[in-house]
Each structure stands twice: as C-alpha cells, then as structure tokens.
Design a protein around this motif. Sequence first.
Motif, PDB file in Angstrom:
ATOM      1  N   ILE B  65     -22.763  95.775 -10.707  1.00  0.00           N
ATOM      2  CA  ILE B  65     -22.141  95.941  -9.331  1.00  0.00           C
ATOM      3  C   ILE B  65     -22.066  97.344  -8.800  1.00  0.00           C
ATOM      4  O   ILE B  65     -21.834  98.270  -9.743  1.00  0.00           O
ATOM      5  CB  ILE B  65     -20.701  95.566  -9.580  1.00  0.00           C
ATOM      6  CG1 ILE B  65     -20.669  93.900  -9.831  1.00  0.00           C
ATOM      7  CG2 ILE B  65     -19.781  95.890  -8.127  1.00  0.00           C
ATOM      8  CD1 ILE B  65     -19.206  93.535 -10.191  1.00  0.00           C
ATOM      9  N   THR B  66     -22.514  97.793  -7.458  1.00  0.00           N
ATOM     10  CA  THR B  66     -22.725  99.103  -7.094  1.00  0.00           C
ATOM     11  C   THR B  66     -21.719  99.162  -6.022  1.00  0.00           C
ATOM     12  O   THR B  66     -21.883  98.335  -5.032  1.00  0.00           O
ATOM     13  CB  THR B  66     -24.102  99.521  -6.893  1.00  0.00           C
ATOM     14  OG1 THR B  66     -25.092  99.196  -8.024  1.00  0.00           O
ATOM     15  CG2 THR B  66     -24.157 100.789  -6.233  1.00  0.00           C
ATOM     16  N   LEU B  67     -21.049 100.297  -5.886  1.00  0.00           N
ATOM     17  CA  LEU B  67     -20.354 100.574  -4.676  1.00  0.00           C
ATOM     18  C   LEU B  67     -20.467 102.065  -4.431  1.00  0.00           C
ATOM     19  O   LEU B  67     -20.265 102.875  -5.014  1.00  0.00           O
ATOM     20  CB  LEU B  67     -18.658 100.247  -4.847  1.00  0.00           C
ATOM     21  CG  LEU B  67     -17.870 100.412  -3.685  1.00  0.00           C
ATOM     22  CD1 LEU B  67     -18.131  98.920  -2.905  1.00  0.00           C
ATOM     23  CD2 LEU B  67     -16.439 100.485  -4.016  1.00  0.00           C
ATOM     24  N   ARG B  93      -5.169 105.362  -8.641  1.00  0.00           N
ATOM     25  CA  ARG B  93      -4.698 104.440  -9.523  1.00  0.00           C
ATOM     26  C   ARG B  93      -4.964 102.814  -9.259  1.00  0.00           C
ATOM     27  O   ARG B  93      -5.423 102.384 -10.243  1.00  0.00           O
ATOM     28  CB  ARG B  93      -3.198 104.955  -9.546  1.00  0.00           C
ATOM     29  CG  ARG B  93      -2.557 103.860 -10.520  1.00  0.00           C
ATOM     30  CD  ARG B  93      -1.159 104.222 -10.712  1.00  0.00           C
ATOM     31  NE  ARG B  93      -0.325 103.098 -11.584  1.00  0.00           N
ATOM     32  CZ  ARG B  93       0.652 103.538 -12.000  1.00  0.00           C
ATOM     33  NH1 ARG B  93       1.509 104.777 -12.136  1.00  0.00           N
ATOM     34  NH2 ARG B  93       1.381 102.445 -12.971  1.00  0.00           N
ATOM     35  N   ASP B  94      -4.582 102.472  -8.103  1.00  0.00           N
ATOM     36  CA  ASP B  94      -4.773 101.110  -7.766  1.00  0.00           C
ATOM     37  C   ASP B  94      -6.159 100.698  -7.740  1.00  0.00           C
ATOM     38  O   ASP B  94      -6.769  99.632  -8.368  1.00  0.00           O
ATOM     39  CB  ASP B  94      -4.113 100.466  -6.592  1.00  0.00           C
ATOM     40  CG  ASP B  94      -2.611 100.885  -6.539  1.00  0.00           C
ATOM     41  OD1 ASP B  94      -1.842 100.579  -7.677  1.00  0.00           O
ATOM     42  OD2 ASP B  94      -2.059 101.211  -5.366  1.00  0.00           O
ATOM     43  N   GLU B  97      -7.465 100.658 -11.437  1.00  0.00           N
ATOM     44  CA  GLU B  97      -7.106  99.446 -12.142  1.00  0.00           C
ATOM     45  C   GLU B  97      -7.697  98.346 -11.900  1.00  0.00           C
ATOM     46  O   GLU B  97      -8.243  97.379 -12.747  1.00  0.00           O
ATOM     47  CB  GLU B  97      -5.506  99.553 -12.253  1.00  0.00           C
ATOM     48  CG  GLU B  97      -4.932 100.411 -13.018  1.00  0.00           C
ATOM     49  CD  GLU B  97      -3.654 100.203 -13.272  1.00  0.00           C
ATOM     50  OE1 GLU B  97      -2.918  98.951 -13.368  1.00  0.00           O
ATOM     51  OE2 GLU B  97      -2.665 101.135 -12.948  1.00  0.00           O
ATOM     52  N   VAL B  98      -7.819  98.120 -10.470  1.00  0.00           N
ATOM     53  CA  VAL B  98      -8.667  96.831 -10.103  1.00  0.00           C
ATOM     54  C   VAL B  98     -10.155  96.749 -10.384  1.00  0.00           C
ATOM     55  O   VAL B  98     -10.422  95.908 -10.867  1.00  0.00           O
ATOM     56  CB  VAL B  98      -8.372  96.912  -8.417  1.00  0.00           C
ATOM     57  CG1 VAL B  98      -9.323  95.662  -7.982  1.00  0.00           C
ATOM     58  CG2 VAL B  98      -6.912  96.495  -8.060  1.00  0.00           C
ATOM     59  N   ILE B  99     -10.736  97.684 -10.194  1.00  0.00           N
ATOM     60  CA  ILE B  99     -12.153  97.899 -10.447  1.00  0.00           C
ATOM     61  C   ILE B  99     -12.326  97.519 -12.037  1.00  0.00           C
ATOM     62  O   ILE B  99     -13.456  96.720 -12.458  1.00  0.00           O
ATOM     63  CB  ILE B  99     -12.826  98.882  -9.814  1.00  0.00           C
ATOM     64  CG1 ILE B  99     -12.759  99.167  -8.291  1.00  0.00           C
ATOM     65  CG2 ILE B  99     -14.318  98.941 -10.491  1.00  0.00           C
ATOM     66  CD1 ILE B  99     -13.105 100.443  -7.793  1.00  0.00           C
ATOM     67  N   GLN B 101     -11.029  95.525 -13.909  1.00  0.00           N
ATOM     68  CA  GLN B 101     -11.075  94.380 -14.054  1.00  0.00           C
ATOM     69  C   GLN B 101     -12.216  93.433 -13.664  1.00  0.00           C
ATOM     70  O   GLN B 101     -12.539  92.222 -14.296  1.00  0.00           O
ATOM     71  CB  GLN B 101      -9.928  93.497 -13.410  1.00  0.00           C
ATOM     72  CG  GLN B 101      -8.395  94.207 -13.665  1.00  0.00           C
ATOM     73  CD  GLN B 101      -7.524  93.626 -12.897  1.00  0.00           C
ATOM     74  OE1 GLN B 101      -6.368  93.024 -13.653  1.00  0.00           O
ATOM     75  NE2 GLN B 101      -7.370  93.737 -11.652  1.00  0.00           N
ATOM     76  N   TYR B 102     -13.178  94.062 -12.939  1.00  0.00           N
ATOM     77  CA  TYR B 102     -14.295  93.506 -12.544  1.00  0.00           C
ATOM     78  C   TYR B 102     -15.532  93.738 -13.473  1.00  0.00           C
ATOM     79  O   TYR B 102     -16.825  93.454 -13.070  1.00  0.00           O
ATOM     80  CB  TYR B 102     -14.509  93.728 -10.977  1.00  0.00           C
ATOM     81  CG  TYR B 102     -13.492  93.494 -10.230  1.00  0.00           C
ATOM     82  CD1 TYR B 102     -12.622  92.506 -10.465  1.00  0.00           C
ATOM     83  CD2 TYR B 102     -13.215  94.033  -8.937  1.00  0.00           C
ATOM     84  CE1 TYR B 102     -11.514  91.807  -9.590  1.00  0.00           C
ATOM     85  CE2 TYR B 102     -12.347  93.449  -7.930  1.00  0.00           C
ATOM     86  CZ  TYR B 102     -11.386  92.489  -8.358  1.00  0.00           C
ATOM     87  OH  TYR B 102     -10.451  92.070  -7.290  1.00  0.00           O
ATOM     88  N   CYS B 103     -15.328  94.816 -14.489  1.00  0.00           N
ATOM     89  CA  CYS B 103     -16.496  95.211 -14.949  1.00  0.00           C
ATOM     90  C   CYS B 103     -16.165  95.417 -16.582  1.00  0.00           C
ATOM     91  O   CYS B 103     -14.928  95.617 -16.781  1.00  0.00           O
ATOM     92  CB  CYS B 103     -17.359  96.254 -14.370  1.00  0.00           C
ATOM     93  SG  CYS B 103     -16.337  97.706 -13.968  1.00  0.00           S
ATOM     94  N   ASP B 104     -17.420  95.617 -17.217  1.00  0.00           N
ATOM     95  CA  ASP B 104     -17.080  95.820 -18.696  1.00  0.00           C
ATOM     96  C   ASP B 104     -17.358  97.287 -19.169  1.00  0.00           C
ATOM     97  O   ASP B 104     -16.728  97.804 -20.220  1.00  0.00           O
ATOM     98  CB  ASP B 104     -18.046  94.973 -19.643  1.00  0.00           C
ATOM     99  CG  ASP B 104     -17.744  93.370 -19.290  1.00  0.00           C
ATOM    100  OD1 ASP B 104     -16.847  92.730 -19.728  1.00  0.00           O
ATOM    101  OD2 ASP B 104     -18.409  93.006 -18.371  1.00  0.00           O
TER     102      ASP B 104
END
Lengths: 318, 318, 318
Positions: B65-67, B93-94, B97-99, B101-104
């Motif tokens: 996933i690239t942003l 911070r947010d 923490e969010v991102i 959760q979307y990657c390993d």
Amino acid sequence: MKNFTSVNDVSNVPDLVDQAIEIKKNPINLSIGSGKTLGLLFFNPSLRTRLSSQKAAYNLGMNVITLNVDKEGWKIEFEDGAIMDQGSQEHIRDAVEVISQYCDILGVRTFAGLQNREEDYQEKVLSSFITHATVPVVSLESATLHPLQSLADLVTIREQGIVRPKVVVSWAPHPRALPQAVVNSFLEWITKTDTQVVLTHPEGYELSEKYTQDVAINKNQDQALQGADFVYVKNWSAYEPYGKKISADSSWTITKEKMALTNHGRFMHCLPIRRNVIATDAVINESLVIKQAENRVYSAQTVFKTLLEAQHEVIESH
Amino acid sequence: MKNFTSVNDVSNVPDLVDQAIEIKKNPINLSIGSGKTLGLLFFNPSLRTRLSSQKAAYNLGMNVITLNVDKEGWKIEFEDGAIMDQGSQEHIRDAVEVISQYCDILGVRTFAGLQNREEDYQEKVLSSFITHATVPVVSLESATLHPLQSLADLVTIREQGIVRPKVVVSWAPHPRALPQAVVNSFLEWITKTDTQVVLTHPEGYELSEKYTQDVAINKNQDQALQGADFVYVKNWSAYEPYGKKISADSSWTITKEKMALTNHGRFMHCLPIRRNVIATDAVINESLVIKQAENRVYSAQTVFKTLLEAQHEVIESH
Amino acid sequence: MKNFTSVNDVSNVPDLVDQAIEIKKNPINLSIGSGKTLGLLFFNPSLRTRLSSQKAAYNLGMNVITLNVDKEGWKIEFEDGAIMDQGSQEHIRDAVEVISQYCDILGVRTFAGLQNREEDYQEKVLSSFITHATVPVVSLESATLHPLQSLADLVTIREQGIVRPKVVVSWAPHPRALPQAVVNSFLEWITKTDTQVVLTHPEGYELSEKYTQDVAINKNQDQALQGADFVYVKNWSAYEPYGKKISADSSWTITKEKMALTNHGRFMHCLPIRRNVIATDAVINESLVIKQAENRVYSAQTVFKTLLEAQHEVIESH
C-alpha cells in the motif's frame, strides 16, 4: 446486495455487523478474491478509505487498481448530450463503462461541492457510476453519505457489548465548512439497530429531514449527553443556507467535563479529527477513534466479500 | 530487530550483509509474506526507494500500500497539544496509529528541511512514527540517515571480495544544497565492518562529530584517494552554517585522472547522480552505481524478512 | 518478440490477434507471471492504458509497480554527455538501467511534444528505454505509435467475423491539436491483415508517407465511407506544418447519416472521445468503442505473456 452506496442496499444491518465481527476474528482468506480486481477511483483525496479498502481487498486475495481521477485521469463530462468541444475530455458514461470492464468491484470516492444543495443531494457523480457500471459499485464516501464508515462505526459500538445503548450524535466546531455525509450516513445506519439515538447541534445546523425524522433532537448538548453510552461527534456545515459555516462556538467542543455527564460514555469520531477543536486531547486519547479506523478494514472486507459471493451465485445459477 | 531506522537497530552488521547476499541468490520466496502488507508513506518523492521496496515486498509475497502523504493525504500536525484550528488536518499521532493497523510493516520517507539543524537531527517525523506505530517502522531515508541505502552499499562492497578494503568517502560538487543523510549513514554502517575508512571534503564541509569520530579525515582529496579500493562519492551541504552550499569547487569532481590515483578503485554513488558534475561520464560508466541500485532490492528484502520473522516469533511465543 | 513498440516487433500479426482472442476466453492464468513484476512508467497521464495493463498483469499473476515520472520521480536528462548542473536530476541512462533491475517487463508511456517533428518521430524517450533497458520494453503509447491500442483494435475487428472487411480510417474534428500516434499505428497494423483500407481526411492532414504508402486515400469522406464494414475515426494534427490544428470542419463529424452510407459499418474509436464533436451520441452509443477498450486487457495480456515466455525460453536454453 447489488451495490453498496447507502444503508438501503443492505437487507439486514445487524446481520452485516455480525459478519464483520466474524471476519475480524480471522481476516486472511486469500481464495475468495483470487483473480479478482478491485478498482478504486478517487475524485478527491482520501487516507483511511484508500488504505483500509486496499487492505480489505488484499485480505481477500484481490488485486487493486487505484486511479486518482483528479490527478491521473481526464477531465470528466457529466452532462448527457453535451457537445464536448471545451475542457472536458471524456464522458462519465464512457469512463465508467470502460473501467467496469477492468474490475470486479468498483469503489468510487466523490465529494460534496457544498455550493449547490440539489446537485450534491442528487449524488450526480455516484449516480452516474451506478447507472453506467456493469459491476457492483461501492461508495468510498459520496456527496451525502459514507456507508463504509457507518458500518465500521456500528461494528465498533457492537464490540462494546452494551444492550440498547444510548448514542448521542453531537455537532462540534471546525475551522472549515464540511459536508454532511458522515452524520447523515451514521443516522441512517444507527437507526436500523436497537439503540436510543439523540441528536444535538446548535440552532441552524438542522440536517435534512430525510435523516432525522426518526431521531430525537435536543439542542441542549449537556442535556443530550446525560446517560450517553456513546458520543458520536462530527462537524458539518449548514443544510440551510447550504454549505455555510454559521457557528464556531467552542462551548460545543467535547471536553472531559462534558464526557463526565455521560454514562461512562465512549467518544467516537470518524477521523481525521482537529484536536482541541472538535474535542480535547484528553477525550480523544481515551476514545474509540482508533478502533473505528481499524474496523474500516473489516467493514470494507465484509462488503467486498458479500458482493463477490453475490456475483458468484449469479454465475453459478446460469 | 524491532525497527530499521539506523545501524543501531542491527545487532550484527556483517551478518545482515551476508543474509542479503544469500537472499540475492534465490530471491523469490512468496510464502514468507503471504497475507502481509507493506505500507509505504512518502513525505517527498522517491524513485529507487519506492520501486526497490515494492519489488522486495513482492519477492516475499507481500502486498504493498503506497501513499504520497504530500499529494494524496492530509496536512499533518506534529506538535503535541496543538489547537488544530488552522491548516493542519490530522495529527501525526492519529495518522500513524491508524495506518499501523492497515499494515504489517510501515516504511516512511521523510527529508531534511535544511533550515533548522536541531529539528532535522531530532528526526521529528521519523520519531513520531517510531513512537506511535504499533508495527515495525522502516526508514526509507530520513532527515539525517538512509540505512537501506547503506546496507545495499555494504552488500555491493562485500560482493567485490576484497579483504579489509580501503574505502574513501569523498564530497563532490552539486548545484543544490543536499542533506547529509546518505554520507552520515554510510559512515555509521561502514565503520561496523572490517574496513579502512578515509573521509575527504573541502574545508567547511565537516559533518556531525557523531558520524566522524571513528573516521580518518584528510582534506586533500588526491592524498585520500591513494590506494583506495572503493571511492564512495556524495555531495552534502554544510553542517555549520547548516544546510548551506559553501563550495562548487569543480576540482573535487571525480575524473579518470583522480581514479588513477586509487588501487583500481571502484566508484560508488547512491544515485541519482549529476553526470559531469559529481563525476565524469567515463567514471560513472565503469562504476558500481547500477549494482548498488540493484542491491537496494535485496537490502530491503532482508530487512522486511527479518522483521516479519521477528513478528512471527513473538506470535509463536505467546 | 524482444520488445513491443511497433508492429515490426511482431513476426505474425494475425497469429497474435488469434492468441488474444484465445486468452480472452479464459483470461485468469495466475501461474505464468507468478513472482514476476511489471513496471509501468508514465511521462504523461493515462487511464485506459494504465488500468488495462494492470488488469492484464494481474490476470497473469504478475505484480505491478507504477511510477508517474512527471509527478513522483525526478527531472530526467536525455542528452548524452550533458553537464548536469542545471535542473535535470537524473540521466535517462541511469534511470532506465536501474528500473530495469526492478521489473521483468517495463512499460513506458511517452508522448509527442508536437513542437519538433524530427524529435517526436525519432522517439527520443522510447529509444532511450530500448537502448538502456535490460528487460523487454512495451510501449504504452509513444510519440508516434500506440501498438497496444492497435492490437486491441484488430482483435475487435476480428471478433466481428467479417471476411476481408473494408476498413475506412477517417479524420474527425477536435478542439485541440492531437498526436498522430493512434492513426499511424492503426495503419501499420491493419495493413498487415487481410483487409481493404481507405484513409480519408481533409486537405492538409496528410500523414507521414511511412504509414500511408500502402493505403488508398480518398479525401471525399462520403465516397470513402461507402460500403465500409468498419469506420475507424480519430483526430490528429497536421504533419506539415507539424502539430498544427488547421481545420475544425464539423462536416467531418460522424453522424447517423454518414454511417448510413456504409455497409452496416461499425464505428470505432480508441477513447477518450469528445462526444458530439468526433461523432454524435447516437453513433457512439451503437459503436464498438467499449469492446475496443475491453480488448485492451487481452491485447496487453497477450504481449506480456509472449514476452514472459520468451524470457523463460532464453533461461531454459542456457
């Protein structure tokens, strides 16, 4: 389920929430989407939706094609019958029919212009996709709704295991004029569950009646918060005069003191959040916002899985 | 290894280099990362790092996933306690923490502003990621270091099979003021190997003592080059006055004549390289630069594999 | 097949068309490209080519790395021997050699500047890729040709099952000056099949003789259309004076009345199409344009599969 663009596409909301909770326990299932492609089209920027949708697709073994229409694509024409001798380079009809052929599910992110209420509430862009797509369309937030967010919100509430909770939906201040999509959508989803809902906002922030007809409204925020199990907070601009910011009243910011009025209530927000404007750091740091964002993956994954299985059944039955 | 942001995250540098060389022999191993996702966040553009990291992940069977945070995301707030009523839309911070959760594994590319030395050397952005991420963080170059490049450089040197080589690190001219990250990082990595290191640069280009305390310095480039097995060349701006270009001295450009002073020395550079400014075409065309870039894949792949295996062990032991 | 940049890379055109039709029947074949990576480099925006190439790669089990060179990469230097002390940051030679190492097939999209005919027709950018790449290069449209489009067009014509069809290639008006790539390419491909080809355009829109020497030209559009089985329509700017728009004659727009002159002819266009400028809605809505776009997937997939198999044979024979 044929498309996923509002709660009306879902036959049984609590059941869909349960499915998401089940998928979360064991999310990696690479065979369901093997050889399938998710197309993601963005008419405006997105972080959570983009990343969580990709992750959801990957968990199902799908491939993902992403296009930033505004930056990487053409200028799109939306009017039927237009003589396209000016700036627009491709008609939405052609673009959608073409892209449909390159994917098995088509996610599209559009946004409210906040200039013309009728245009926004007609969902001109999303409607064009629904009309012309030959594969299921998933809203990644549209001008007036954000169903993937709402499903994730319901999953987050359900995980707390509270029977018939009181959910207070509160407006909070924000420096810019924002769309009504998140709050509209949350209201139409939460009212499909066994919940007591109270909406609170300053005078002038009344939403479209379509979304508030089954909802108790109390314009005294402190009163509304009393006994709340969940405090779902969001800024939105006025519905009338449409798209205007008519208050920046910081007494609506959610503080520890406000949360003390609740029944050990949990603060919720869809993110991104303006810290110390929407709510104070102390409130946000103890909130459910990170869990809501996490559940975006399982929300999207449940929707994609349901749509893929529906396609499979159609093929099987032929 | 918990994160990979500097040489200090690595317990045994020569061992990691050997692992990369081993992986290069047979790079495709799709089971290790199956069902795992690499998140790549770019705060500024990148070509080699972006592509080699993706390739490395794919070789392990990972999804990516690239942003582009600067173009596709929000304006980020870095100050704790900020009242976010101005331009910034989401707190780091947010976001982190969010991102997470979307990657390993979370790779992040940041850069030196070159305006404020303290700020750059505190690695404000990267540090925020390390603090708030719930998955391992990999630096895809930061304000002051570039460890994936350094690992690839060490692999490239090792492949030449020279026992205790002399490695000369030389400044060279460049039209713009560039960060010190590549040279800082190379120095902290190369000094962990059995190598003789000599640093050469014009007066005024002294680096932070943190990175040069174990390194011989000779400000006469011709003397430094004598007997070199490897000539590692890079431009950087001054550490004091910070971020300034204080010389464009073309006598420091690496030429065939300069290379003739070495012990059949091999020219190295991290790319992109300004041809006929940093070094002449003749030098670059016979150099190791393409191999260094190739080894970026195996450098990244070794790091990702190590981090995935460490996660697996943690899970296994629970 | 070593590269795929013009019809001259193909030994047998009808055979390649047949392969594409065969692949279309059963497109998912994930083992062929497992562990292989397609690199896609865009020097200008693209929608169909970008998405269909990704889908084609995914159907073969390949991974895809995409780079928008203009937005995400460096400013590229194309002159050999340049002293790079100005704006350009990386030489095309280094960029291509590096990127070659990160993928198994390299697709590149370039475009005509329409300022300098010699420069465009020398295909400066694409030629640099062919020269420096160490993996097969696929044109995703270049300054003067668009072979993946042409292959998809031939597949679309073939699917209609007409023996020795009459194919009329017609210019049509457009508000902007466009490249000649699509029409040049279609002409060099269609003349390799058993077809009767007639080219029609206003005075002054003569193409390079290289592409029209085997083609009948009739500058009376109505006469040309008579008996046509396929009407392939495209705007292009003048070859002399190069890149200029010299007509906006709306009598060349394709209407139902014009189509009535044909032998139940089918309208074709590569998209994006300016509706009611190139052709009327009524013509486009009954046309083959959506099928042409669909066949872009199988066109690309056939090329990638052929190139992968050729690599495999080279490896096997060593």
